[in-house]
Design an enzyme around this catalytic site. Structure first.
Site, PDB file in Angstrom:
ATOM      1  N   CYS A   4       0.797  -1.225   0.000  1.00 34.50           N
ATOM      2  CA  CYS A   4       0.000   0.000   0.000  1.00 34.50           C
ATOM      3  C   CYS A   4       0.831   1.277   0.000  1.00 34.50           C
ATOM      4  CB  CYS A   4      -0.946   0.002   1.196  1.00 34.50           C
ATOM      5  SG  CYS A   4      -2.086  -1.401   1.213  1.00 34.50           S
ATOM      6  N   GLY A  51     -14.024  -6.581  -3.396  1.00 33.39           N
ATOM      7  CA  GLY A  51     -13.785  -7.468  -2.261  1.00 33.39           C
ATOM      8  C   GLY A  51     -12.491  -7.196  -1.532  1.00 33.39           C
ATOM      9  N   CYS A 107     -13.719   0.649   7.184  1.00 33.61           N
ATOM     10  CA  CYS A 107     -12.760   0.005   6.282  1.00 33.61           C
ATOM     11  C   CYS A 107     -12.751   0.754   4.953  1.00 33.61           C
ATOM     12  CB  CYS A 107     -13.152  -1.441   6.027  1.00 33.61           C
ATOM     13  SG  CYS A 107     -13.553  -2.396   7.505  1.00 33.61           S
ATOM     14  N   CYS A 108     -11.570   1.033   4.431  1.00 38.06           N
ATOM     15  CA  CYS A 108     -11.510   1.727   3.144  1.00 38.06           C
ATOM     16  C   CYS A 108     -11.990   0.817   2.028  1.00 38.06           C
ATOM     17  CB  CYS A 108     -10.087   2.218   2.860  1.00 38.06           C
ATOM     18  SG  CYS A 108      -8.915   0.910   2.466  1.00 38.06           S
TER      19      CYS A 108
END
Length: 394
Positions: free
Chosen positions: A81, A114, A212-213
């Site tokens: 990330c 997802g 949650c992103c």
């Protein structure tokens, strides 16, 4: 070595998976926007660093070639990330060292819907040692998606250690949605209350869906150059990188079997320390921060790692409003990853773009008044943390 100028930035709107153009078209568009913003033609770029996580080899060339084929070196970067900021780190090094006078950093991601998952199940996973810490701490954690397992567990550990309420984490998401309503490039722009956040489906432990992103697709880019190059070509040289550091894991990540440590708290703290030392300033001097809020839990932990508040004091920092407009420092004016989205390869460069706009004074309705110092934090498990400090020269 002269300071490095951020001469131009570009970012396309982040969108839900399936709603975006192909990765090479997104990447090319972000590059064109950055070049236009810098008022510079592509022929001046001497090196390029391309960030992406999910894709085939040389995907960076596939995007850059849509802008031009100039024969320059193209380095493809994958650091989970923190990929976009790793590309920025390498481009900054190339310019600062004098190897080149103008470099391009760009990142993109074409994500699937997802939770993030392991793609290669026939070999050891890079996060296996991290996941072992979570699996030891929580029975049945093996069935939980890896990022949820780690960051959800870290937030739970923080609550157990400091007594933080679940409402405190929800308050972070409420703040993110409030900021994002003025960001036309963000995915989620609808305001949410603390109650809305807490009433969304529970994902793991005390972490709910709104904390949650979202998986997302998008691209962003930055043009970096030397001060001499900027003067020669008449570029806007007001925004410079005053400090930057990348850190990776040390023994403490695993030795204490702490999930707060496993998700990079020590990497963050050390990178921030190095950057403040380089720039000769402290956290109290920072006006606006773009930090890695992949989950509300990580934003809370990161406040302390960056020195924005004392250890264990994040709850008071949040409820006092010191993390938003009118407080001590504005965090994630863009809406952050929670509302803006998190296309892994583009995230760090999207943060860069937001801070450049803030320091130029061109961020519109989300402008932080008088912003002069901006701090960026981008974290990748596995691990790598990049902290960058931007300054507007008077």
């Amino acid at each position: 070595m002269s300071r490095v100028v951020v001469a131009g930035v570009g970012m396309i709107p982040f969108v839900k998976p399936g709603a975006a153009a192909p990765y090479n078209e997104m990447g090319a568009e972000a590059i064109r926007l950055a070049l236009k913003d810098a008022n510079l033609s592509y022929e001046h770029v001497r090196q390029a660093y391309a960030g992406w996580v999910y894709g085939d080899s040389t995907a960076g060339q596939a995007a850059l070639y849509k802008v031009g084929l100039s024969g320059i070196p193209v380095v493809n970067v994958n650091n989970n990330c923190s990929t976009g900021s790793t590309a920025l780190f390498l481009a900054r090094q190339a310019v600062e060292s004098g190897i080149v006078d103008c470099a391009l950093a760009f990142g993109f991601e074409q994500m699937a819907p997802g939770a993030l998952s392991t793609l290669f199940n026939d070999r050891p996973g890079p996060l296996d040692d991290f996941l072992d810490v979570a699996n030891e701490a929580f029975e049945g954690a093996e069935t939980v998606p890896m990022a949820l397992r780690l960051f959800g567990g870290a937030g739970y550990e923080y609550q157990q250690r400091y007594g933080a309420r679940s409402e405190t984490f929800a308050k972070v998401r409420e703040k993110a949605s409030t900021h994002a309503r003025h960001n036309e490039r963000a995915i989620f722009r609808t305001p949410l209350s603390v109650e809305d956040v807490l009433q969304s489906p529970t994902m793991f432990l005390n972490l709910t869906r709104h904390q949650c992103c979202p998986p997302s697709s998008g691209a962003a880019a930055a043009i970096l150059c030397s001060e001499q190059f900027a003067r020669k070509h008449g570029l806007d040289a007001r925004i410079v990188i005053a400090g930057q550091a990348m850190t990776t894991d040390r023994p403490s990540t695993f030795a204490e079997r702490s999930l707060i440590k496993a998700v990079g708290a020590d990497m963050t703290k050390e990178a921030a320390r190095l950057v403040y030392e380089q720039a000769g300033i402290g956290p109290d001097d920072v006006d606006v921060v773009e930090l890695h809020d992949c989950f509300t839990t990580n934003e809370v932990i990161t406040y302390e790692g960056l020195g924005l508040c004392a250890e264990g004091a994040a709850e008071k920092f949040i409820w006092d409003g010191d993390n938003t407009y009118g407080g001590k420092v504005v965090t994630n004016s863009s809406g952050g990853l929670l509302s803006k989205g998190h296309p892994l390869g583009a995230t760090g460069l999207g943060q860069c773009a937001e801070l450049v706009w803030q320091l130029r004074g061109t961020a519109g309705l989300r402008q932080v008044e008088g912003a002069r110092i901006g701090l960026q934090h981008n974290l990748g498990l596995g691990g790598a943390c990049v902290v960058t400090l931007y300054e507007r020269k008077e």
